[in-house]
Design an enzyme around this catalytic site. Structure first.
Site, PDB file in Angstrom:
ATOM      1  N   ASP A 106     -11.116   2.469   4.074  1.00 44.42           N
ATOM      2  CA  ASP A 106     -11.359   1.072   3.718  1.00 44.42           C
ATOM      3  C   ASP A 106     -12.838   0.807   3.408  1.00 44.42           C
ATOM      4  OD1 ASP A 106      -9.770  -1.056   3.256  1.00 44.42           O
ATOM      5  OD2 ASP A 106      -9.616  -1.732   5.334  1.00 44.42           O
TER       6      ASP A 106
ATOM      7  N   GLN B 189      -5.077  -1.930   9.536  1.00 41.66           N
ATOM      8  CA  GLN B 189      -4.851  -3.205   8.857  1.00 41.66           C
ATOM      9  C   GLN B 189      -5.434  -4.350   9.693  1.00 41.66           C
ATOM     10  OE1 GLN B 189      -3.411  -3.595   5.730  1.00 41.66           O
ATOM     11  NE2 GLN B 189      -4.032  -5.736   5.948  1.00 41.66           N
TER      12      GLN B 189
ATOM     13  N   LYS C 113       0.842  -1.202   0.000  1.00 49.41           N
ATOM     14  CA  LYS C 113       0.000   0.000   0.000  1.00 49.41           C
ATOM     15  C   LYS C 113       0.873   1.246   0.000  1.00 49.41           C
ATOM     16  CE  LYS C 113      -3.840  -2.455   2.070  1.00 49.41           C
ATOM     17  NZ  LYS C 113      -4.480  -2.971   3.274  1.00 49.41           N
TER      18      LYS C 113
END
Ligand code: NDP
Length: 298
Positions: free
Chosen positions: A123, A100, A56
């Site tokens: 997200d 994460q 990322k």
């Protein structure tokens, strides 16, 4: 009818096209002095999570966007993490925040996600974002499900009126993919069946699918017995299997046994190189979208 000329959906190429399509929006933000910024929070030392976070970071760098990773030891507490997320919520350098997942066992993941300001939910997995997605109002979409839709779109695969079978009902993959596919809109309008570990006659249900989406987390689980001739197969799974012939000692495989089904399908995503790269592109897309929204009045 067996199909020996299946379309191998190239997630890397489509992902590049998506990133290219974001450049005008990024340029116009930069002209206003705004660089879309993402904060990534990584807890513990889970190797796949570390690898995803690295990828990322590199992707943001390649697009000249700003991202910073904040690392916490595995034994951090829920309140330490939540307090830190509150700080990120008010840090104007970051338009998006991503925690994460999975978090170490002792964390309440949902409570952590709920601490993220929904206006910074990069997200697309905050309950507010998911609720808006279900209601069909504008919100950042969960990255992997959105990536799957983009793969179908860029491959000119029609979803309207098709029977889509989604195997897997997780909050971050299965549920949102199913929701997006049956929505009344372009890239939706499918008739959707959701399957899971308690589904009876799974093979028979999967064999009815025009579009079969596997999000299970079991290597090579879907073989030719699950697949109708001419079906489109999207393999979301990313599984590490031991392979001592490789430098890393493992290789990545999907939930679908690619070689077993390839002569039956009309289109299929490979692993790696299918859904995976799209997830990161949609994360970039969400961060740009959030930066536009958050700075609209600046
Ligand atoms: P989860 O473990 O959260 O969910 C797995 C789902 O599969 C569950 O709903 C489970 O059913 C179902 N399942 C498990 N075993 C069976 C079975 N034998 N028959 C039918 N259904 C079964 O996983 P995720 O949704 O988070 O991830 C799924 C896969 O996608 C993983 O391989 C993951 O690595 C990958 N992934 C890939 C991403 C990408 O960027 N490409 C992003 C995120 C995930 P039940 O609910 O009954 O337990």
């Amino acid at each position: 009818m067996p199909n020996n000329q299946a379309l191998i959906i190239d997630g890397k190429m489509i992902s590049e096209q998506v990133r290219e399509s974001l450049k005008p929006a990024i340029d116009s933000l930069k002209k206003r002095g705004i660089i879309p910024g993402l904060a990534v929070v990584l807890v513990g030392d889970d190797p796949p999570s570390q690898a995803y976070v690295r990828m990322k970071g590199k992707a943001f760098e390649a697009m000249n966007l700003f991202s910073e990773t904040f690392r916490f030891p595995a034994d951090s507490t829920q309140s330490e993490l939540e307090t830190f997320i509150e700080k990120l919520n008010s840090d104007p350098r970051f338009h998006g925040i991503l925690v994460q997942l999975p978090l170490p066992f002792h964390f309440n993941e949902l409570e952590v996600i709920m601490k993220i300001d929904p206006n910074k939910d990069a997200d697309g997995i905050h309950p507010v974002s998911l609720g808006k997605m279900v209601l069909g109002t504008e919100a950042p979409l969960s990255c992997t499900p959105h990536g799957v839709l983009m793969l179908l779109k860029y491959s000119n695969i029609e979803t309207s009126g098709k029977h889509a079978v989604v195997v897997g009902r997780s909050n971050i993959v299965g549920k949102p993919i199913a929701n997006l596919l049956f929505k009344k809109r372009a890239l939706g309008d499918a008739t959707v069946t959701i399957c899971h570990s308690k589904t009876k006659d799974l093979q028979a249900i999967c064999r009815q699918a025009d579009i079969l989406i596997a999000a299970i987390g079991r290597p090579d689980f879907i073989d030719r017995n699950f697949v109708k001739d001419g079906a489109v197969v999207i393999d979301v799974g990313i599984n590490r299997v031991e392979d001592l012939t490789t430098k890393r000692g493992y290789r990545l495989v999907g939930d679908v046994n690619f070689n077993d089904v390839i002569d039956k399908v009309s289109a299929i995503t490979p692993v790696p190189g299918g859904v995976g790269p799209m997830t990161i592109s949609m994360l970039i897309a969400n961060t740009v979208y959030l930066a536009e929204k958050l700075t609209a009045n600046q």
